[in-house]
Scaffold this motif. Structure first.
Motif, PDB file in Angstrom:
ATOM      1  N   ARG A  19      30.042 -17.588 -31.430  1.00 22.06           N
ATOM      2  CA  ARG A  19      28.978 -16.611 -31.189  1.00 22.06           C
ATOM      3  C   ARG A  19      29.247 -15.734 -29.965  1.00 22.06           C
ATOM      4  NH1 ARG A  19      23.636 -17.921 -33.306  1.00 22.06           N
ATOM      5  NH2 ARG A  19      24.020 -18.657 -35.419  1.00 22.06           N
ATOM      6  N   GLN A  20      30.141 -16.165 -29.107  1.00 22.34           N
ATOM      7  CA  GLN A  20      30.342 -15.452 -27.848  1.00 22.34           C
ATOM      8  C   GLN A  20      30.855 -14.027 -28.023  1.00 22.34           C
ATOM      9  OE1 GLN A  20      32.661 -17.934 -25.208  1.00 22.34           O
ATOM     10  NE2 GLN A  20      31.033 -19.464 -25.070  1.00 22.34           N
ATOM     11  N   ALA A  21      31.895 -13.836 -28.796  1.00 22.74           N
ATOM     12  CA  ALA A  21      32.456 -12.487 -28.982  1.00 22.74           C
ATOM     13  C   ALA A  21      31.467 -11.545 -29.669  1.00 22.74           C
ATOM     14  CB  ALA A  21      33.783 -12.551 -29.730  1.00 22.74           C
ATOM     15  N   PRO A  22      30.799 -11.967 -30.757  1.00 22.54           N
ATOM     16  CA  PRO A  22      29.829 -11.053 -31.373  1.00 22.54           C
ATOM     17  C   PRO A  22      28.661 -10.708 -30.442  1.00 22.54           C
ATOM     18  CG  PRO A  22      30.328 -12.865 -32.869  1.00 22.54           C
ATOM     19  CD  PRO A  22      30.999 -13.168 -31.573  1.00 22.54           C
ATOM     20  N   MET A  23      28.180 -11.684 -29.680  1.00 16.13           N
ATOM     21  CA  MET A  23      27.074 -11.402 -28.758  1.00 16.13           C
ATOM     22  C   MET A  23      27.526 -10.474 -27.632  1.00 16.13           C
ATOM     23  SD  MET A  23      24.007 -12.511 -29.390  1.00 16.13           S
ATOM     24  CE  MET A  23      23.243 -12.639 -27.777  1.00 16.13           C
ATOM     25  N   GLN A  24      28.738 -10.683 -27.147  1.00 20.97           N
ATOM     26  CA  GLN A  24      29.245  -9.801 -26.093  1.00 20.97           C
ATOM     27  C   GLN A  24      29.413  -8.380 -26.623  1.00 20.97           C
ATOM     28  OE1 GLN A  24      29.502 -10.166 -22.826  1.00 20.97           O
ATOM     29  NE2 GLN A  24      30.189  -8.058 -22.717  1.00 20.97           N
ATOM     30  N   LYS A  25      29.920  -8.255 -27.839  1.00 20.36           N
ATOM     31  CA  LYS A  25      30.099  -6.919 -28.427  1.00 20.36           C
ATOM     32  C   LYS A  25      28.748  -6.262 -28.689  1.00 20.36           C
ATOM     33  CE  LYS A  25      32.496  -4.335 -31.983  1.00 20.36           C
ATOM     34  NZ  LYS A  25      33.447  -4.358 -33.089  1.00 20.36           N
ATOM     35  N   LEU A  26      27.771  -7.027 -29.159  1.00 27.34           N
ATOM     36  CA  LEU A  26      26.422  -6.487 -29.385  1.00 27.34           C
ATOM     37  C   LEU A  26      25.808  -6.025 -28.070  1.00 27.34           C
ATOM     38  CD1 LEU A  26      24.075  -5.912 -31.303  1.00 27.34           C
ATOM     39  CD2 LEU A  26      23.389  -8.321 -31.032  1.00 27.34           C
ATOM     40  N   ARG A  27      25.924  -6.850 -27.055  1.00 29.13           N
ATOM     41  CA  ARG A  27      25.408  -6.496 -25.721  1.00 29.13           C
ATOM     42  C   ARG A  27      26.056  -5.209 -25.222  1.00 29.13           C
ATOM     43  NH1 ARG A  27      27.559  -8.911 -20.278  1.00 29.13           N
ATOM     44  NH2 ARG A  27      26.092  -7.942 -18.829  1.00 29.13           N
ATOM     45  N   GLN A  28      27.368  -5.118 -25.315  1.00 27.98           N
ATOM     46  CA  GLN A  28      28.081  -3.937 -24.820  1.00 27.98           C
ATOM     47  C   GLN A  28      27.738  -2.701 -25.639  1.00 27.98           C
ATOM     48  OE1 GLN A  28      29.918  -4.250 -21.877  1.00 27.98           O
ATOM     49  NE2 GLN A  28      29.569  -2.040 -21.976  1.00 27.98           N
ATOM     50  N   THR A  29      27.586  -2.858 -26.932  1.00 31.40           N
ATOM     51  CA  THR A  29      27.203  -1.741 -27.803  1.00 31.40           C
ATOM     52  C   THR A  29      25.859  -1.170 -27.358  1.00 31.40           C
ATOM     53  OG1 THR A  29      28.417  -2.639 -29.685  1.00 31.40           O
ATOM     54  CG2 THR A  29      26.617  -1.116 -30.190  1.00 31.40           C
ATOM     55  N   ILE A  30      24.910  -2.042 -27.091  1.00 34.21           N
ATOM     56  CA  ILE A  30      23.582  -1.608 -26.647  1.00 34.21           C
ATOM     57  C   ILE A  30      23.670  -0.949 -25.279  1.00 34.21           C
ATOM     58  CG2 ILE A  30      21.274  -2.416 -25.977  1.00 34.21           C
ATOM     59  CD1 ILE A  30      21.681  -4.628 -28.193  1.00 34.21           C
ATOM     60  N   LYS A  31      24.352  -1.593 -24.345  1.00 31.09           N
ATOM     61  CA  LYS A  31      24.485  -1.033 -22.987  1.00 31.09           C
ATOM     62  C   LYS A  31      25.105   0.360 -23.010  1.00 31.09           C
ATOM     63  CE  LYS A  31      26.052  -3.520 -19.622  1.00 31.09           C
ATOM     64  NZ  LYS A  31      26.730  -4.477 -18.741  1.00 31.09           N
ATOM     65  N   ASP A  32      26.125   0.531 -23.838  1.00 32.95           N
ATOM     66  CA  ASP A  32      26.820   1.820 -23.911  1.00 32.95           C
ATOM     67  C   ASP A  32      25.966   2.901 -24.568  1.00 32.95           C
ATOM     68  OD1 ASP A  32      29.022   0.614 -22.730  1.00 32.95           O
ATOM     69  OD2 ASP A  32      30.171   0.474 -24.587  1.00 32.95           O
ATOM     70  N   ALA A  33      25.062   2.511 -25.451  1.00 33.80           N
ATOM     71  CA  ALA A  33      24.307   3.496 -26.232  1.00 33.80           C
ATOM     72  C   ALA A  33      22.950   3.856 -25.645  1.00 33.80           C
ATOM     73  CB  ALA A  33      24.107   2.979 -27.658  1.00 33.80           C
ATOM     74  N   LEU A  34      22.357   2.956 -24.884  1.00 36.76           N
ATOM     75  CA  LEU A  34      21.013   3.234 -24.370  1.00 36.76           C
ATOM     76  C   LEU A  34      21.005   4.421 -23.415  1.00 36.76           C
ATOM     77  CD1 LEU A  34      19.468  -0.287 -23.640  1.00 36.76           C
ATOM     78  CD2 LEU A  34      18.765   1.355 -25.382  1.00 36.76           C
ATOM     79  N   PRO A  35      20.000   5.274 -23.544  1.00 35.61           N
ATOM     80  CA  PRO A  35      19.858   6.375 -22.582  1.00 35.61           C
ATOM     81  C   PRO A  35      19.636   5.846 -21.166  1.00 35.61           C
ATOM     82  CG  PRO A  35      18.554   6.791 -24.547  1.00 35.61           C
ATOM     83  CD  PRO A  35      19.034   5.361 -24.634  1.00 35.61           C
ATOM     84  N   ILE A  36      19.941   6.658 -20.207  1.00 39.59           N
ATOM     85  CA  ILE A  36      19.756   6.297 -18.799  1.00 39.59           C
ATOM     86  C   ILE A  36      18.299   5.963 -18.541  1.00 39.59           C
ATOM     87  CG2 ILE A  36      19.838   7.214 -16.437  1.00 39.59           C
ATOM     88  CD1 ILE A  36      22.309   8.815 -17.338  1.00 39.59           C
ATOM     89  N   GLY A  37      18.091   4.902 -17.764  1.00 39.57           N
ATOM     90  CA  GLY A  37      16.749   4.512 -17.366  1.00 39.57           C
ATOM     91  C   GLY A  37      16.396   3.098 -17.781  1.00 39.57           C
ATOM     92  N   PHE A  38      16.975   2.626 -18.873  1.00 40.22           N
ATOM     93  CA  PHE A  38      16.747   1.243 -19.278  1.00 40.22           C
ATOM     94  C   PHE A  38      17.579   0.329 -18.377  1.00 40.22           C
ATOM     95  CE2 PHE A  38      15.804   3.444 -23.318  1.00 40.22           C
ATOM     96  CZ  PHE A  38      14.540   2.932 -23.570  1.00 40.22           C
ATOM     97  N   GLU A  39      17.096  -0.886 -18.162  1.00 40.51           N
ATOM     98  CA  GLU A  39      17.828  -1.865 -17.361  1.00 40.51           C
ATOM     99  C   GLU A  39      18.019  -3.137 -18.158  1.00 40.51           C
ATOM    100  OE1 GLU A  39      16.001  -2.705 -13.597  1.00 40.51           O
ATOM    101  OE2 GLU A  39      16.397  -0.691 -12.835  1.00 40.51           O
ATOM    102  N   GLU A  40      19.146  -3.782 -17.923  1.00 38.49           N
ATOM    103  CA  GLU A  40      19.419  -5.067 -18.557  1.00 38.49           C
ATOM    104  C   GLU A  40      18.853  -6.181 -17.683  1.00 38.49           C
ATOM    105  OE1 GLU A  40      23.207  -7.242 -20.624  1.00 38.49           O
ATOM    106  OE2 GLU A  40      23.541  -6.287 -18.676  1.00 38.49           O
ATOM    107  N   VAL A  41      18.174  -7.131 -18.308  1.00 39.48           N
ATOM    108  CA  VAL A  41      17.577  -8.273 -17.613  1.00 39.48           C
ATOM    109  C   VAL A  41      17.677  -9.502 -18.513  1.00 39.48           C
ATOM    110  CG1 VAL A  41      15.909  -6.823 -16.349  1.00 39.48           C
ATOM    111  CG2 VAL A  41      15.246  -7.851 -18.521  1.00 39.48           C
ATOM    112  N   MET A  42      17.329 -10.628 -17.956  1.00 44.27           N
ATOM    113  CA  MET A  42      17.090 -11.820 -18.762  1.00 44.27           C
ATOM    114  C   MET A  42      15.582 -11.915 -18.917  1.00 44.27           C
ATOM    115  SD  MET A  42      19.948 -13.108 -19.681  1.00 44.27           S
ATOM    116  CE  MET A  42      19.275 -14.564 -20.468  1.00 44.27           C
TER     117      MET A  42
END
Length: 152
Positions: A19-42
């Motif tokens: 699950r690690q590689a798909p989750m990392q790729k999903l996370r990075q896909t979202i981070k790269d695509a989100l417009p400026i202003g959103f923040e990543e958190v837990m």
């Protein structure tokens, strides 16, 4: 399954190896695509993307100490989940996603109100998720959110 961690990196490290590689790729896909202003958190023991209090001081109506949630991703027992709150709040975005999904994935869409479940990580449509994540700015999400909350 709940994986408790203090950071997205630690969360992914706790996952089963497959699950690690798909989750990392999903996370990075979202981070790269989100417009400026959103923040990543837990948040809620998941990786989350939020509108921070610096942009939206009111926070989340259920607990105003929390920032306004937008997207969460998680590794659940039988699937990887993408929770996209704007698809729940915006019927046009929801319908767009449902229409586009079969163009990217041959398997049937498994979706709840805001949750898209991927039972097979190899079927995650990263390009579609990238497009989905780029469609709403923080200010647009705040407007949708306030409109939905004021109806109640």
């Amino acid at each position: 399954m709940k994986y408790k961690s203090d950071s997205p990196e630690a969360y992914i490290d706790l996952l089963p190896k497959e699950r690690q590689a798909p989750m990392q790729k999903l996370r990075q896909t979202i981070k790269d695509a989100l417009p400026i202003g959103f923040e990543e958190v837990m948040s809620y023991n998941m990786i989350g993307f939020v509108v921070p209090h610096s942009i939206y001081p009111d926070g989340y109506h259920c607990n105003t100490e929390l920032p306004l949630p937008f997207i969460n991703i998680a590794s659940q027992k039988n699937f990887i989940a993408l929770y996209h709150n704007a698809m729940y709040a915006d019927p046009i975005l929801h319908d767009w996603f449902i229409k586009e999904y079969p163009k990217h994935v041959k398997t049937k869409l498994d979706m709840g109100k805001s949750c898209v479940r991927f039972k097979k990580p190899e079927t995650i449509p990263y390009d579609l998720i990238q497009e989905l994540c780029s469609k709403i700015t923080p200010s647009e999400w705040i407007s949708l959110y306030e409109k939905a909350i004021k109806k109640k």
